[in-house]
Write an enzyme that holds these catalytic residues in place. Structure first.
Site, PDB file in Angstrom:
ATOM      1  N   TYR A  33       6.122   2.486   4.191  1.00 18.26           N
ATOM      2  CA  TYR A  33       4.748   2.875   4.497  1.00 18.26           C
ATOM      3  C   TYR A  33       3.809   2.411   3.404  1.00 18.26           C
ATOM      4  O   TYR A  33       4.241   1.979   2.328  1.00 18.26           O
ATOM      5  CB  TYR A  33       4.649   4.386   4.755  1.00 18.26           C
ATOM      6  CG  TYR A  33       4.681   5.278   3.516  1.00 18.26           C
ATOM      7  CD1 TYR A  33       5.820   5.381   2.738  1.00 18.26           C
ATOM      8  CD2 TYR A  33       3.562   6.016   3.152  1.00 18.26           C
ATOM      9  CE1 TYR A  33       5.844   6.203   1.626  1.00 18.26           C
ATOM     10  CE2 TYR A  33       3.579   6.842   2.032  1.00 18.26           C
ATOM     11  CZ  TYR A  33       4.719   6.933   1.279  1.00 18.26           C
ATOM     12  OH  TYR A  33       4.733   7.741   0.170  1.00 18.26           O
ATOM     13  N   LYS A 147       8.538   1.356  -1.131  1.00 22.66           N
ATOM     14  CA  LYS A 147       7.777   2.514  -0.633  1.00 22.66           C
ATOM     15  C   LYS A 147       8.334   2.942   0.727  1.00 22.66           C
ATOM     16  O   LYS A 147       7.746   2.681   1.781  1.00 22.66           O
ATOM     17  CB  LYS A 147       6.286   2.169  -0.559  1.00 22.66           C
ATOM     18  CG  LYS A 147       5.383   3.402  -0.495  1.00 22.66           C
ATOM     19  CD  LYS A 147       3.957   3.040  -0.808  1.00 22.66           C
ATOM     20  CE  LYS A 147       2.984   4.171  -0.551  1.00 22.66           C
ATOM     21  NZ  LYS A 147       3.187   5.362  -1.368  1.00 22.66           N
ATOM     22  N   GLU A 179       7.755   9.600 -12.872  1.00 23.32           N
ATOM     23  CA  GLU A 179       6.418   9.616 -12.265  1.00 23.32           C
ATOM     24  C   GLU A 179       6.194  10.986 -11.630  1.00 23.32           C
ATOM     25  O   GLU A 179       7.042  11.867 -11.715  1.00 23.32           O
ATOM     26  CB  GLU A 179       6.250   8.477 -11.253  1.00 23.32           C
ATOM     27  CG  GLU A 179       7.293   8.415 -10.178  1.00 23.32           C
ATOM     28  CD  GLU A 179       7.190   7.174  -9.286  1.00 23.32           C
ATOM     29  OE1 GLU A 179       6.101   6.600  -9.154  1.00 23.32           O
ATOM     30  OE2 GLU A 179       8.222   6.814  -8.702  1.00 23.32           O
ATOM     31  N   LEU A 204       7.588   3.748  -8.320  1.00 24.72           N
ATOM     32  CA  LEU A 204       6.785   2.928  -7.415  1.00 24.72           C
ATOM     33  C   LEU A 204       5.786   2.136  -8.249  1.00 24.72           C
ATOM     34  O   LEU A 204       5.207   2.679  -9.194  1.00 24.72           O
ATOM     35  CB  LEU A 204       6.046   3.823  -6.410  1.00 24.72           C
ATOM     36  CG  LEU A 204       5.301   3.014  -5.341  1.00 24.72           C
ATOM     37  CD1 LEU A 204       6.283   2.404  -4.351  1.00 24.72           C
ATOM     38  CD2 LEU A 204       4.297   3.875  -4.614  1.00 24.72           C
TER      39      LEU A 204
HETATM   40  N1  PDD Z   1       1.784   7.937  -2.973  1.00 25.66           N
HETATM   41  N2  PDD Z   1       4.418   6.945  -7.173  1.00 25.66           N
HETATM   42  C1  PDD Z   1       4.794   7.488  -6.005  1.00 25.66           C
HETATM   43  C2  PDD Z   1       6.145   8.082  -5.907  1.00 25.66           C
HETATM   44  C3  PDD Z   1       3.907   7.513  -4.908  1.00 25.66           C
HETATM   45  O1  PDD Z   1       4.297   8.061  -3.747  1.00 25.66           O
HETATM   46  C4  PDD Z   1       2.610   6.968  -5.068  1.00 25.66           C
HETATM   47  C5  PDD Z   1       1.617   6.941  -3.934  1.00 25.66           C
HETATM   48  C6  PDD Z   1       2.259   6.407  -6.305  1.00 25.66           C
HETATM   49  C7  PDD Z   1       0.918   5.782  -6.558  1.00 25.66           C
HETATM   50  O2  PDD Z   1       0.795   4.543  -5.919  1.00 25.66           O
HETATM   51  P1  PDD Z   1      -0.609   3.987  -5.476  1.00 25.66           P
HETATM   52  O3  PDD Z   1      -1.479   4.011  -6.678  1.00 25.66           O
HETATM   53  O4  PDD Z   1      -0.329   2.622  -5.025  1.00 25.66           O
HETATM   54  O5  PDD Z   1      -1.143   4.894  -4.385  1.00 25.66           O
HETATM   55  C8  PDD Z   1       3.192   6.408  -7.336  1.00 25.66           C
HETATM   56  C9  PDD Z   1       0.973   7.875  -1.780  1.00 25.66           C
HETATM   57  C10 PDD Z   1      -0.484   8.006  -2.062  1.00 25.66           C
HETATM   58  C11 PDD Z   1       1.488   8.888  -0.777  1.00 25.66           C
HETATM   59  O6  PDD Z   1       2.682   8.922  -0.607  1.00 25.66           O
HETATM   60  O7  PDD Z   1       0.713   9.591  -0.127  1.00 25.66           O
END
Ligand code: PDD
Length: 284
Positions: A33, A147, A179, A204
């Site tokens: 996703y 992801k 994280e 991620l």
């Molecule tokens: N989550 N780390 C994890 C485990 C994440 O699920 C996310 C993002 C990030 C940040 O990535 P980015 O800056 O590209 O959004 C880091 C999304 C927002 C979610 O699952 O809703």
């Protein structure tokens, strides 16, 4: 809610959008996703999200039925069809329906879904107070750089954090923070150095993280990409998370310990302001 969603080429009322019980996304979490922020009806950081989507698909051998240009068109159309001014777009691609078998089907027919969430992403009250995080073991699989929709442990971690009275969880592996449950984790040392875990399969590769590190460098903040320990995090001058849903969000309490004076840090707030300003200016 009465959203219009996208499912395999069709625009449908959300109540009319159905996916097979044999979909491998449902049976095996065989799906990936992306989440893209929307402000003023425009897409934030689309290029980065599009590139990461292609990477995630490549890592799992998933093939999207639409080209990157067509996907951009669908993102724009879903904004229009839902009159979405501010919020999020979720895109999911699974390997599609197939009789249950651990082996991938020979000729998969992927399922492609997009839906929106209207949300006040800019005016987040937590940006004024900061959030508290609990520390929990990182029990996810070893390819967190992809992801995937395997979000059970992050869900469990959020529930456990809430049970402990915290807003979110920071995940810990061998004494070092990986994280947050759904965001990248960062600290600022008393010397004003931004410290963040380096990219690897353990985290991620956050799109917001990448931009914020660039931004920090631009304004003269030293950046160190190295693992940081729980102890270092708890005694940091500032702490924050980054994600498409939260932009830059201050962390003011870690495992019950106040960070700095317990107020959002000045550098964190500056990075939030600059990030939002620049990303709105370059939204498409
Ligand atoms: N989550 N780390 C994890 C485990 C994440 O699920 C996310 C993002 C990030 C940040 O990535 P980015 O800056 O590209 O959004 C880091 C999304 C927002 C979610 O699952 O809703």
């Amino acid at each position: 809610m009465n959203r219009t969603v996208y499912l395999n080429g069709a625009w449908l009322a959300e109540a009319d959008a159905h996916v097979s019980i044999f979909d491998r996304g449902f049976l095996f979490a065989d799906a990936i996703y992306e989440v893209t922020g929307v402000v003023n009806g425009k897409l934030l950081e689309y290029e980065g999200h599009s590139a990461r989507l292609q990477r995630s698909m490549g890592e799992l051998g998933l093939v999207c039925p639409l080209s990157p240009e067509e996907l951009l068109g669908v993102h724009r159309e879903i904004v229009q069809r839902n009159a979405l001014s501010e919020g999020l777009i979720y895109l999911q691609i699974s390997r599609g329906p197939a009789d249950r078998d651990f082996a991938f089907p020979a000729n998969p027919v992927p399922t492609l879904v997009l839906f929106t969430q209207a949300k006040a992403v800019l005016d987040n009250p937590k940006a004024r107070t900061g959030i508290s995080v609990a520390l929990l073991p990182d029990l996810r699989w070893a390819r967190c750089d992809i992801k995937t929709v395997q979000l059970l442990y992050p869900s469990m971690a959020k529930m456990e954090a809430a049970r402990q009275g915290a807003d979110d969880a920071w995940l810990v592996e061998e004494g070092f923070v990986t994280e947050a449950s759904s965001a990248s984790a960062h600290i600022i040392t008393s010397d004003g150095v931004l410290v963040t875990r380096p990219l690897s399969q353990a985290i991620l590769h956050g799109i917001t993280r990448h931009s914020v590190l660039d931004l920090a460098t631009t304004i003269g903040v030293a950046v160190e990409e190295r693992p940081f320990s729980v102890e270092e995090a708890k005694t940091a001058a500032e702490a924050f998370i980054t994600s498409a849903t939260n932009f830059v969000l201050p962390v003011t309490q870690i495992d019950g310990q106040l960070i700095g004076d317990g107020q959002p840090g000045p550098l964190t707030l500056r990075l939030r302001e600059l990030y939002i300003e620049r990303k709105i200016a370059s939204a498409i």
